[in-house]
Design a protein around this motif. Structure first.
Motif, PDB file in Angstrom:
ATOM      1  N   PHE A  68      -1.070  -6.225  -1.314  1.00 59.20           N
ATOM      2  CA  PHE A  68      -1.550  -5.191  -2.187  1.00 59.20           C
ATOM      3  C   PHE A  68      -0.460  -3.988  -2.302  1.00 59.20           C
TER       4      PHE A  68
ATOM      5  N   ASN B 239       1.465   2.354   0.108  1.00 59.36           N
ATOM      6  CA  ASN B 239       0.795   2.209   1.178  1.00 59.36           C
ATOM      7  C   ASN B 239       0.923   3.002   2.308  1.00 59.36           C
TER       8      ASN B 239
ATOM      9  N   ASN C 190      -4.649  -7.421   2.581  1.00 64.32           N
ATOM     10  CA  ASN C 190      -5.533  -6.506   2.155  1.00 64.32           C
ATOM     11  C   ASN C 190      -6.959  -6.709   2.788  1.00 64.32           C
TER      12      ASN C 190
ATOM     13  N   GLY D   3      -6.005  -1.499   3.222  1.00 68.51           N
ATOM     14  CA  GLY D   3      -6.900  -2.443   2.314  1.00 68.51           C
ATOM     15  C   GLY D   3      -7.289  -1.445   1.006  1.00 68.51           C
TER      16      GLY D   3
END
Length: 257
Positions: free
Chosen positions: A42, A122, A148, A251
């Protein structure tokens, strides 16, 4: 006759080489597609921007293009409008001191400068938010490498508020859950400052962000005040789990209304 045979043999070898090359290319592409589809990566893109900054519109525009390009992939964009440009000729109506504080926290964690437009991916890497190549490379790296952590989100709208139910499996006491109310798109006619006379379009605007300690509340409900211009098509909820110490996001997920 010998010359003809040689020509025929050469043509046959060239043909086999070409077929082999196409076969290898197809296998390479198939391998790349499989590796991409099987990963659980992700990318959370946090842009720090301002309507008072003349360098920011290209970054805002890029976020709109990225949002469209990766609409079916786990790529989540949050645009934080900072308030430290507000005393330089134009007050950004989307700005807040909370957004500026979040950027300052990243500056301490990542040992970076505070500037606009700054993009953080991130919670790990920062660079100029209008650098398309850097953005694309960071997204691809994150999608392939970052696992994730699961977040279950659901949102319901009442007359005066938005209730978001959440549930996570993370139990690291150093992690927190950030749930953000995001406006997908808006615009402003800027009348003063560096962008005077320009019609600016913004994507994925952060309006409210609630932080929840996962040590005590891995499951529950958080509430947002209903914005004056709210409708279910133009807003969404983005949740992300972030390590308090390192800043790394482990996440993320989104919920529509």
């Amino acid at each position: 006759m010998i010359l003809k045979n040689l020509i025929g043999t050469a043509a046959f070898v060239a043909l086999m080489f070409t077929v082999s090359a196409f076969s290898c290319t197809d296998k390479a592409e198939e391998t790349l597609q499989n590796s991409t589809s099987n990963n659980n990566g992700f990318a959370v893109l946090e842009l720090f921007t301002s309507e008072g900054c003349s360098s920011c519109p290209p970054a805002d525009q890029l976020m709109g293009e990225i949002e469209k390009q990766y609409k079916d992939q786990p790529v989540y964009i949050l645009a934080y409008h900072v308030d430290y440009w507000n005393n330089l000729g134009w007050k950004d109506k989307f700005s807040s001191v909370e957004n500026s504080k979040r950027q300052q926290q990243y500056a301490q964690t990542l040992r970076s400068q505070v500037y606009t437009p700054q993009l953080i991916v991130n919670g790990k890497k920062e660079f100029i938010g209008s650098d398309r190549d850097a953005v694309e490379n960071a997204i691809q790296t994150a999608l392939l490498n970052d696992n994730n952590a699961k977040i279950d989100l659901s949102a319901k709208v009442s007359e005066k508020e938005i209730n978001v139910n959440f549930k996570v499996q993370e139990n690291n006491p150093q992690n927190k859950l950030l749930i953000t109310l995001v406006e997908k798109k808006s615009s402003t006619n800027v009348q003063k400052g560096e962008n005077e006379g320009r019609h600016l379009i913004h994507w994925q605007i952060v309006h409210q962000q609630n932080q929840i300690s996962l040590k005590n509340y891995p499951e529950g409900t958080t509430t947002f005040k209903l914005p004056a211009n709210f409708n279910t098509n133009d807003w969404e909820i983005i949740g992300m789990i972030q390590n308090v110490k390192s800043g790394a996001i482990v996440g993320s997920a989104e919920a529509s209304f």
